[in-house]
Design an enzyme around this catalytic site. Sequence first.
Site, PDB file in Angstrom:
ATOM      1  N   TRP B 108     -11.302  27.949 -11.011  1.00 56.21           N
ATOM      2  CA  TRP B 108     -11.373  27.096  -9.852  1.00 56.21           C
ATOM      3  C   TRP B 108     -10.654  27.271  -8.368  1.00 56.21           C
ATOM      4  O   TRP B 108     -11.411  27.102  -7.721  1.00 56.21           O
ATOM      5  CB  TRP B 108     -10.255  25.569 -10.430  1.00 56.21           C
ATOM      6  N   ASP B 178      -3.452  22.855  -5.606  1.00 54.15           N
ATOM      7  CA  ASP B 178      -5.136  21.975  -6.307  1.00 54.15           C
ATOM      8  C   ASP B 178      -4.351  21.708  -7.707  1.00 54.15           C
ATOM      9  O   ASP B 178      -4.101  22.464  -8.447  1.00 54.15           O
ATOM     10  CB  ASP B 178      -5.936  22.628  -6.466  1.00 54.15           C
ATOM     11  N   LYS B 202      -7.697  14.077 -14.834  1.00 52.67           N
ATOM     12  CA  LYS B 202      -7.180  14.036 -15.789  1.00 52.67           C
ATOM     13  C   LYS B 202      -5.783  13.057 -16.363  1.00 52.67           C
ATOM     14  O   LYS B 202      -6.116  12.565 -16.501  1.00 52.67           O
ATOM     15  CB  LYS B 202      -6.516  15.461 -15.580  1.00 52.67           C
TER      16      LYS B 202
END
Lengths: 368, 368
Positions: B108, B178, B202
Amino acid sequence: MKIFMMKNRVYNFGAGPAMLPESILLEAQDELLDWNNSGMSVMEIGHRTSEFTALLEHAEKSLRQLLSIPKHYQVLFLGGAARTQFAMIPMNLLHPNEQAAYLVTGIWSQMAYAEVLRLKKAYCVASGESSNFSAIPDFESWDIKKESTYLYYTPNETVNGIRVPFIPEMGEVPLIADMTSCLLSEPIDIERYGLIFAGAQKNIANAGLTLVIIRDDLLARTPKPIVATMMDYQIQTENHSMYATPPVFNCYLAAKMFDWIQKQGGVQVLYERNCAKAQLLYQFLDVSYFYTTPVVPEARSIINVCFSIKNKALEQKFITLAREKGLAALQGHRTIGGLRASLYNAMPIAGVEALVDFMAEFAQDNPL
Amino acid sequence: MKIFMMKNRVYNFGAGPAMLPESILLEAQDELLDWNNSGMSVMEIGHRTSEFTALLEHAEKSLRQLLSIPKHYQVLFLGGAARTQFAMIPMNLLHPNEQAAYLVTGIWSQMAYAEVLRLKKAYCVASGESSNFSAIPDFESWDIKKESTYLYYTPNETVNGIRVPFIPEMGEVPLIADMTSCLLSEPIDIERYGLIFAGAQKNIANAGLTLVIIRDDLLARTPKPIVATMMDYQIQTENHSMYATPPVFNCYLAAKMFDWIQKQGGVQVLYERNCAKAQLLYQFLDVSYFYTTPVVPEARSIINVCFSIKNKALEQKFITLAREKGLAALQGHRTIGGLRASLYNAMPIAGVEALVDFMAEFAQDNPL
């Protein structure tokens, strides 16, 4: 006065987020903890599982059937609000030395035009602003420049309750249409358009999903590098709307909505129903001494019916009393006030009948 | 073997869209056709109604309490995927003659770094790529340039199961994090950060919502005009996340999630539970002759536990058999394969116990 109440539910005339068919909500409720015998909610399913990709493929197939979308058009299910398209369209389609034509017929097309002007070259072919957006400028009066990369317009303006009653004849110039409030409420000839987009929260699903239907030749126009990969139609197409996690639950509801429309008999059947609903309300308004509607007859929206009481001081009482009777969200858009009844596909004719009955009673009980 | 099944439900170890607390789904199910005695689904409520604005204000207030967010930080509820932030951050914060520092510790952060390089100036302070993202480069070895506008990093890498076990000490340089997979799973000191973002699917709600927490002084950096008004943090802040229609249903679930976390005792209590869950699984892996985990002990994620079977040919059988036993979505990310168990807040310890029991049985029944 007859008010058909669905259990404890109300008739919701809100412009969006709008009413959904009760049968879809009941199915979603039933499946909310266990979808497709997976032991999981559809919200808990990975977007790359075979179950979800099958759902999304089914949704796309249904939509293609409903609107007869040809193979040389791609369908995108994008996360976020339709307003993002105001920027994505010029970012993808308008090159530095080009200019685009914008038709301004209400608040939404006005905002799309303001967005393009911030960064690219565009001009206004015609504006209904001088009529306070109560009429569409005659096509003959439009100032069309020879070199226009595309024509952008909003076939139905949600806030102003006005529709463009014709498809602009622009020859080779692609038409780009914001159909957020009218997609699936009437038949359309996809091949007349280069790109169509629609936010989901009116006729498709809940808020947070935007559909884009784009012709293959326009996909090839995206400049590289584009600002923000997420805004690249090409990348989104190559990734089948899964460049990032799509809004799974919204796609699930959209799939149900497309099936529901199919079961109703398709878009043509819904269009006839929508016309009947709108006609009922406009006919009542046209003979009323008490209510009035601002839009010229030939350009009236069949989806968002704007009206007002001749004594505006009565409008707040109207809204409050209607709400008590189970007729919700009849206030006009905050920027223009007045009253508005949105009659999307999910609104049954019984809701409009109940509204007209209430309006008649209210007029009788409240002297102007 | 003890498998605690919640009705027909399974333990869902997917990395996202992920498992939600059953009590939240039950509440949402109950209210799906009639929320807050409105006679409407929350999905059918106008986003500018007093009901919905009260919901969003409540959600923000709860989140501020849970994370002790100071007043000089703004909270945004944005529609769409977190990946949009990869572009929004440099578009809003990085001016033409500036450069930003990126720490690359997994897939990511690698993608966020690739996005910034497409359009702005940035450099990599350190990368774990040479260790195949199994370790975090020592802070002492980082190549920090004096003039860095911000440091971007990913405290927990969902795909690689690795976490940065310290907060980088960058002096006046704002940290951008993030936290898609770790926000609300452990206490954080907000004031150490300039901007934090997290996709909802999530630990927060369903897919289609991204939370952004941003410090006031960074809001002032947005260049004008920015490409795409929707991507302007300032505009979104001024409009209280309602520049366009927000993803109403996701915000509703997020509000419920924040209340649920509060009821569990807050983030510290969940952190302790999360550590216990992760410890149970890692302890089992560490003594196993059959399974192995790639990440160095000090950098192991407490949220996404990556592992594999020493005989990789057995992994497909493992996934299939586990699914039959009600232990779902244990496959690793499609880009790296292997196995992965994601242990977000909603996963009860009983789920991890059931997983470890199954893993022991599977090892016994299947010779390497």
